[in-house]
Design an enzyme around this catalytic site. Structure first.
Site, short mmCIF file in Angstrom:
data_model
loop_
_atom_site.label_atom_id
_atom_site.label_comp_id
_atom_site.label_asym_id
_atom_site.label_seq_id
_atom_site.Cartn_x
_atom_site.Cartn_y
_atom_site.Cartn_z
CE LYS A 146 -59.83 85.06 17.41
NZ LYS A 146 -60.15 85.13 15.84
CG LEU A 181 -53.31 96.15 10.02
CD1 LEU A 181 -52.52 94.90 10.30
CD2 LEU A 181 -54.29 96.69 10.97
CB CYS A 193 -51.11 89.58 4.08
SG CYS A 193 -51.94 89.81 5.59
C1 UGA Z 1 -48.06 92.86 4.73
C2 UGA Z 1 -48.02 94.38 4.16
O1 UGA Z 1 -46.66 94.77 4.55
C3 UGA Z 1 -49.29 95.12 4.98
O2 UGA Z 1 -48.87 96.68 4.33
C4 UGA Z 1 -50.52 94.58 4.67
O3 UGA Z 1 -51.39 95.47 5.13
C5 UGA Z 1 -50.63 93.37 5.28
O4 UGA Z 1 -49.58 92.22 4.50
C6 UGA Z 1 -52.04 92.77 5.02
O5 UGA Z 1 -52.32 92.50 3.87
O6 UGA Z 1 -52.85 92.51 5.95
P1 UGA Z 1 -47.56 91.57 6.96
O7 UGA Z 1 -48.22 90.30 6.42
O8 UGA Z 1 -47.57 91.95 8.46
O9 UGA Z 1 -47.90 92.72 6.25
O10 UGA Z 1 -45.96 91.50 6.85
P2 UGA Z 1 -44.63 92.07 6.11
O11 UGA Z 1 -44.03 92.75 6.89
O12 UGA Z 1 -45.14 92.75 4.53
O13 UGA Z 1 -43.63 90.78 5.68
C7 UGA Z 1 -44.06 89.98 4.98
C8 UGA Z 1 -43.10 88.62 4.81
O14 UGA Z 1 -42.08 89.29 3.82
C9 UGA Z 1 -42.30 88.21 6.08
O15 UGA Z 1 -42.29 86.76 6.16
C10 UGA Z 1 -41.06 88.81 5.86
O16 UGA Z 1 -39.97 88.37 6.71
C11 UGA Z 1 -40.97 88.95 4.50
N1 UGA Z 1 -40.05 90.00 4.22
C12 UGA Z 1 -40.16 91.38 4.12
C13 UGA Z 1 -38.65 89.48 3.36
O17 UGA Z 1 -38.35 88.34 3.24
N2 UGA Z 1 -37.74 90.72 3.05
C14 UGA Z 1 -38.05 91.82 3.04
O18 UGA Z 1 -37.14 92.92 2.53
C15 UGA Z 1 -39.29 92.34 3.64
#
Ligand code: UGA
Length: 436
Positions: free
Chosen positions: A35, A149, A263
């Protein structure tokens, strides 16, 4: 400022590159030599839009370096801990081995007045324990500065965060730590980014409760999808209608195959485990239901495919569009999309899966699956097409074009992103989640 970042995964690599981009001098440390080599060449070891560009530009200025040697943090005054806190084997609790090792490894190189800043997501109470380790082992202090993020938008979220949270020690040490963090985040603060300064426990809880809330929001709308499925209602219209209430808001109300990633799933489980340790399991018992609703949606998608094949799955060709846990990412950790592909394969279906970025990662973990480089190849001769990650190229598929490739005319839209009327008008059987 001179900064170090311990742990160069999704969080640390982006943090290191973004801080250098903002003008700081940064060294990123990781135990993974491959990495570090890749980052040193300016190549991101994972897909994250915008990261290769800032890696290359920051390395060219000489402000960004990477190393496997902890001793290379010497000279930096603020040290970020950005290592992973995965789910423990055999338990829902978070595994703090890497955080503890990072702090213990860092202590011998800390100078008087240095600040150690925790960014990793940890169970509430961890920062207090680590602070004792740091202050007893060195003349440094500890602050907790959770990260919010989103993968896919990580660079933007780091350079222009929507809020900053500092968990600080009390008294003068806290004032000094705040001044150091204010200097690190001078650019964001000068752009009026909201700042919450608080104690360790609150800072730790802000992070897990934010993710717990987001997970709950998604499972809430997926629970409504389950009710919609037995009543003929349309959950996408329901989400639009309740989302107009600004107290509710439309974001994170997209029903579908549910949430995954590194996450949300692990954070709600670790939160449940920690609350139980604290004798407060009942306070977040609903998160078990959030988890269960979420996992039921994966079963639902698999069952829809089985039903579409008349119950006879064996050797039937199924095209799975999507493997990453969400678009703009190659991350397959706890991905609902990959899970659906693996389960259908396990039932004997001839699955061909595709994803614009996540094939290599998926192949590493599930070499038994068949992968196609693009959607057309994946869909050729398929009886059923199932869309499980809403990449733009899948959203934009045209029913006439797909029909020229496939054997069957059933599409299962596991993310509710296709125009049902358009597909039905082209003689397709369109099946969404929670919509007629
Ligand atoms: C999430 C949080 O949104 C961030 O704020 C946080 O910093 C991050 O975890 C972390 O703890 O590091 P992330 O895991 O990148 O971010 O993804 P998200 O955008 O939250 O999506 C998570 C999941 O939810 C995805 O599988 C997405 O497809 C799903 N999702 C999201 C839905 O099924 N429906 C929605 O309306 C939104």
């Amino acid at each position: 400022m001179k900064l170090s970042v311990i742990g160069c995964g999704y969080l640390g690599a982006v943090h290191a590159a973004s801080m250098a981009e903002l003008g700081h001098e940064v060294v990123g440390i990781d135990v993974d030599a491959a990495k570090i080599e890749s980052l040193t060449r300016g190549e991101a070891p994972f897909f994250e839009p915008g990261l290769p560009e800032i890696l290359k530009s920051a390395i060219a200025t000489g402000r960004l370096k990477f190393s496997t040697e902890m001793s290379d943090v010497a000279g930096a005054s603020v040290h970020f801990i950005a290592v992973g806190t995965p789910q423990q084997r055999g338990s829902y609790a978070a595994d703090l081995t890497y955080v503890d090792a990072a702090v213990a490894g860092l202590i011998p190189y800390l100078a008087e007045g240095d600040l150690v800043v925790g960014k990793s997501t940890v169970p509430v109470g961890t920062a207090g324990r680590l602070a004792t380790m740091v202050t007893e082992g060195s003349g440094a202090q500890l602050a907790w500065n959770p990260e919010f993020l989103r993968e896919g938008f990580a660079v933007k979220d780091t350079i222009s965060p929507d809020r900053l949270v500092y968990g600080l020690p009390g008294g003068e040490a806290g004032e000094r730590a705040k001044a150091q963090l204010d200097e690190v985040y001078a650019t964001a603060l000068s752009n009026d980014t909201p700042l919450v300064t608080t104690d360790y426990a609150t800072a730790e809880l802000v992070k897990v409760s934010a993710n717990a809330f987001l997970a709950t929001k998604i499972s809430f709308i997926n629970a409504m999808a389950e009710i919609a499925e037995v009543t003929g209602a349309d959950v996408t219209q329901l989400a639009d209608a309740i989302g107009f209430d600004t107290r509710i808001g439309r974001r994170f109300l997209n029903a579908g195959v549910g949430f995954g990633g590194g996450c949300l799933p692990k954070d709600i489980r670790a939160f449940t485990a920690r609350a139980e340790e604290l004798g407060r399991g009942e306070s977040v018992a609903f998160l078990k239901e959030v988890d269960a609703i979420n996992l039921r949606r994966r079963d639902r998608v698999v069952n829809l495919v089985v039903d579409a094949l008349g119950g006879e799955v064996f050797e039937k060709k199924v095209a799975v569009l999507g493997l990453a846990f969400k678009p703009f990412s190659d991350d397959i950790r706890d991905s609902p999309a990959l899970d659906v592909a693996v389960r259908l394969h396990g039932l004997g279906a001839a699955v061909t899966a595709t994803d614009p970025e996540a094939i290599a990662n998926s192949r590493r973990v599930h070499p038994q699956l068949t992968f196609a480089e693009d959607a057309d190849d994946a869909m050729r001769d398929a009886e059923v097409v199932v869309l499980v990650t809403e990449w733009n190229e899948f959203r934009e598929l045209k029913p006439e074009h797909v029909a020229s490739l496939t054997a069957g005319r059933t599409i299962i839209d596991g993310r509710n992103v296709l125009d049902a009327d358009e597909w039905r008008a082209a003689s397709w059987k369109y099946v969404g989640l929670g919509r007629p």
